[in-house]
Design a protein around this motif. Structure first.
Motif, PDB file in Angstrom:
ATOM      1  N   LEU A  38       0.836  -1.196   0.000  1.00  0.00           N
ATOM      2  CA  LEU A  38       0.000   0.000   0.000  1.00  0.00           C
ATOM      3  C   LEU A  38       0.869   1.243   0.000  1.00  0.00           C
ATOM      4  N   LYS A  39       0.445   2.257  -0.741  1.00  0.00           N
ATOM      5  CA  LYS A  39       1.138   3.548  -0.710  1.00  0.00           C
ATOM      6  C   LYS A  39       0.282   4.500   0.117  1.00  0.00           C
ATOM      7  N   LYS A  40       0.916   5.153   1.080  1.00  0.00           N
ATOM      8  CA  LYS A  40       0.208   6.101   1.943  1.00  0.00           C
ATOM      9  C   LYS A  40       1.008   7.385   2.053  1.00  0.00           C
ATOM     10  N   ARG A  41       0.274   8.503   2.063  1.00  0.00           N
ATOM     11  CA  ARG A  41       0.923   9.780   2.352  1.00  0.00           C
ATOM     12  C   ARG A  41       1.177   9.834   3.853  1.00  0.00           C
ATOM     13  N   VAL A  42       2.183  10.574   4.250  1.00  0.00           N
ATOM     14  CA  VAL A  42       2.546  10.641   5.664  1.00  0.00           C
ATOM     15  C   VAL A  42       1.364  11.130   6.508  1.00  0.00           C
ATOM     16  N   VAL A  43       0.518  11.998   5.954  1.00  0.00           N
ATOM     17  CA  VAL A  43      -0.644  12.493   6.707  1.00  0.00           C
ATOM     18  C   VAL A  43      -1.697  11.404   6.914  1.00  0.00           C
ATOM     19  N   GLU A  44      -1.643  10.328   6.138  1.00  0.00           N
ATOM     20  CA  GLU A  44      -2.583   9.212   6.273  1.00  0.00           C
ATOM     21  C   GLU A  44      -2.058   8.119   7.211  1.00  0.00           C
ATOM     22  N   LEU A  45      -0.841   8.279   7.658  1.00  0.00           N
ATOM     23  CA  LEU A  45      -0.162   7.214   8.398  1.00  0.00           C
ATOM     24  C   LEU A  45      -0.814   6.893   9.731  1.00  0.00           C
ATOM     25  N   LYS A  46      -1.240   7.904  10.462  1.00  0.00           N
ATOM     26  CA  LYS A  46      -1.860   7.670  11.766  1.00  0.00           C
ATOM     27  C   LYS A  46      -3.108   6.797  11.616  1.00  0.00           C
ATOM     28  N   THR A  47      -3.913   7.066  10.604  1.00  0.00           N
ATOM     29  CA  THR A  47      -5.103   6.262  10.338  1.00  0.00           C
ATOM     30  C   THR A  47      -4.713   4.837   9.960  1.00  0.00           C
ATOM     31  N   ALA A  48      -3.697   4.703   9.116  1.00  0.00           N
ATOM     32  CA  ALA A  48      -3.250   3.380   8.675  1.00  0.00           C
ATOM     33  C   ALA A  48      -2.753   2.541   9.846  1.00  0.00           C
ATOM     34  N   THR A  49      -2.017   3.145  10.772  1.00  0.00           N
ATOM     35  CA  THR A  49      -1.497   2.379  11.901  1.00  0.00           C
ATOM     36  C   THR A  49      -2.611   1.992  12.863  1.00  0.00           C
ATOM     37  N   SER A  50      -3.654   2.826  12.969  1.00  0.00           N
ATOM     38  CA  SER A  50      -4.759   2.495  13.871  1.00  0.00           C
ATOM     39  C   SER A  50      -5.630   1.376  13.299  1.00  0.00           C
ATOM     40  N   MET A  51      -5.471   1.086  12.008  1.00  0.00           N
ATOM     41  CA  MET A  51      -6.272   0.047  11.362  1.00  0.00           C
ATOM     42  C   MET A  51      -5.516  -1.280  11.265  1.00  0.00           C
ATOM     43  N   GLY A  52      -4.502  -1.472  12.089  1.00  0.00           N
ATOM     44  CA  GLY A  52      -3.851  -2.769  12.128  1.00  0.00           C
ATOM     45  C   GLY A  52      -2.374  -2.807  11.846  1.00  0.00           C
ATOM     46  N   GLY A  53      -1.823  -1.734  11.329  1.00  0.00           N
ATOM     47  CA  GLY A  53      -0.389  -1.716  11.112  1.00  0.00           C
ATOM     48  C   GLY A  53       0.054  -2.534   9.918  1.00  0.00           C
ATOM     49  N   ALA A  54       1.350  -2.850   9.916  1.00  0.00           N
ATOM     50  CA  ALA A  54       1.943  -3.537   8.773  1.00  0.00           C
ATOM     51  C   ALA A  54       3.103  -4.408   9.224  1.00  0.00           C
ATOM     52  N   ASP A  55       3.481  -5.333   8.348  1.00  0.00           N
ATOM     53  CA  ASP A  55       4.661  -6.164   8.593  1.00  0.00           C
ATOM     54  C   ASP A  55       5.932  -5.363   8.328  1.00  0.00           C
ATOM     55  N   LEU A  56       5.795  -4.299   7.513  1.00  0.00           N
ATOM     56  CA  LEU A  56       6.948  -3.463   7.174  1.00  0.00           C
ATOM     57  C   LEU A  56       6.466  -2.099   6.701  1.00  0.00           C
ATOM     58  N   TYR A  57       7.151  -1.060   7.172  1.00  0.00           N
ATOM     59  CA  TYR A  57       6.946   0.299   6.666  1.00  0.00           C
ATOM     60  C   TYR A  57       8.209   0.703   5.925  1.00  0.00           C
ATOM     61  N   VAL A  58       8.046   1.177   4.693  1.00  0.00           N
ATOM     62  CA  VAL A  58       9.164   1.695   3.914  1.00  0.00           C
ATOM     63  C   VAL A  58       8.975   3.208   3.881  1.00  0.00           C
ATOM     64  N   LEU A  59       9.831   3.910   4.610  1.00  0.00           N
ATOM     65  CA  LEU A  59       9.681   5.352   4.785  1.00  0.00           C
ATOM     66  C   LEU A  59      10.468   6.112   3.716  1.00  0.00           C
ATOM     67  N   MET A  60       9.729   6.783   2.840  1.00  0.00           N
ATOM     68  CA  MET A  60      10.344   7.594   1.805  1.00  0.00           C
ATOM     69  C   MET A  60      10.466   9.049   2.270  1.00  0.00           C
ATOM     70  N   THR A  61       9.956   9.309   3.472  1.00  0.00           N
ATOM     71  CA  THR A  61      10.005  10.627   4.091  1.00  0.00           C
ATOM     72  C   THR A  61      10.017  10.424   5.605  1.00  0.00           C
ATOM     73  N   PRO A  62      10.585  11.355   6.355  1.00  0.00           N
ATOM     74  CA  PRO A  62      10.578  11.205   7.817  1.00  0.00           C
ATOM     75  C   PRO A  62       9.160  11.297   8.378  1.00  0.00           C
ATOM     76  N   THR A  63       8.935  10.643   9.497  1.00  0.00           N
ATOM     77  CA  THR A  63       7.639  10.722  10.168  1.00  0.00           C
ATOM     78  C   THR A  63       7.833  10.713  11.678  1.00  0.00           C
ATOM     79  N   THR A  64       6.901  11.341  12.363  1.00  0.00           N
ATOM     80  CA  THR A  64       6.920  11.326  13.824  1.00  0.00           C
ATOM     81  C   THR A  64       5.844  10.388  14.364  1.00  0.00           C
ATOM     82  N   VAL A  65       5.080   9.771  13.457  1.00  0.00           N
ATOM     83  CA  VAL A  65       4.024   8.847  13.857  1.00  0.00           C
ATOM     84  C   VAL A  65       4.647   7.589  14.435  1.00  0.00           C
ATOM     85  N   LYS A  66       4.112   7.125  15.567  1.00  0.00           N
ATOM     86  CA  LYS A  66       4.588   5.876  16.168  1.00  0.00           C
ATOM     87  C   LYS A  66       4.087   4.712  15.325  1.00  0.00           C
ATOM     88  N   LEU A  67       5.023   3.955  14.803  1.00  0.00           N
ATOM     89  CA  LEU A  67       4.684   2.828  13.931  1.00  0.00           C
ATOM     90  C   LEU A  67       4.520   1.557  14.751  1.00  0.00           C
TER      91      LEU A  67
END
Length: 96
Positions: A38-67
């Protein structure tokens, strides 16, 4: 082996996430792993993590969201610097 969930995170959701996604597709194909990428914008990350997370996050930009899963710095796919090391990290994480 269960299907892996991989989230590629970028600033705008265009070029950098596509580059990261393309590299991850090559890696999962090589490892013969079934994956949902899945491709997500950094602003969508908080929602994505609250919906179950992932086996791997590939960060193309820095984030302060707790993964809630392991992450790698995917900027190497754009710069080329440290690319092989990131590929090896991804292989290790997805093989666990």
């Amino acid at each position: 082996m269960a299907k892996k969930r991989i989230i590629v995170v970028c600033g705008a959701g265009f070029a950098t996430s596509t580059a990261g996604e393309d590299e991850v597709k090559k890696i999962v194909k090589e490892l013969k792993i079934e994956a949902e990428i899945l491709k997500k914008r950094v602003v969508e990350l908080k929602t994505a993590t609250s919906m179950g997370g992932a086996d791997l996050y590939v960060l193309m930009t820095p984030t302060t969201v707790k993964l809630n899963g392991p992450s790698v710095n995917g900027v190497a796919f754009i710069s080329g610097v440290g690319k092989q090391e990131v590929i090896e990290q991804i292989k290790q994480i997805l093989s666990e």
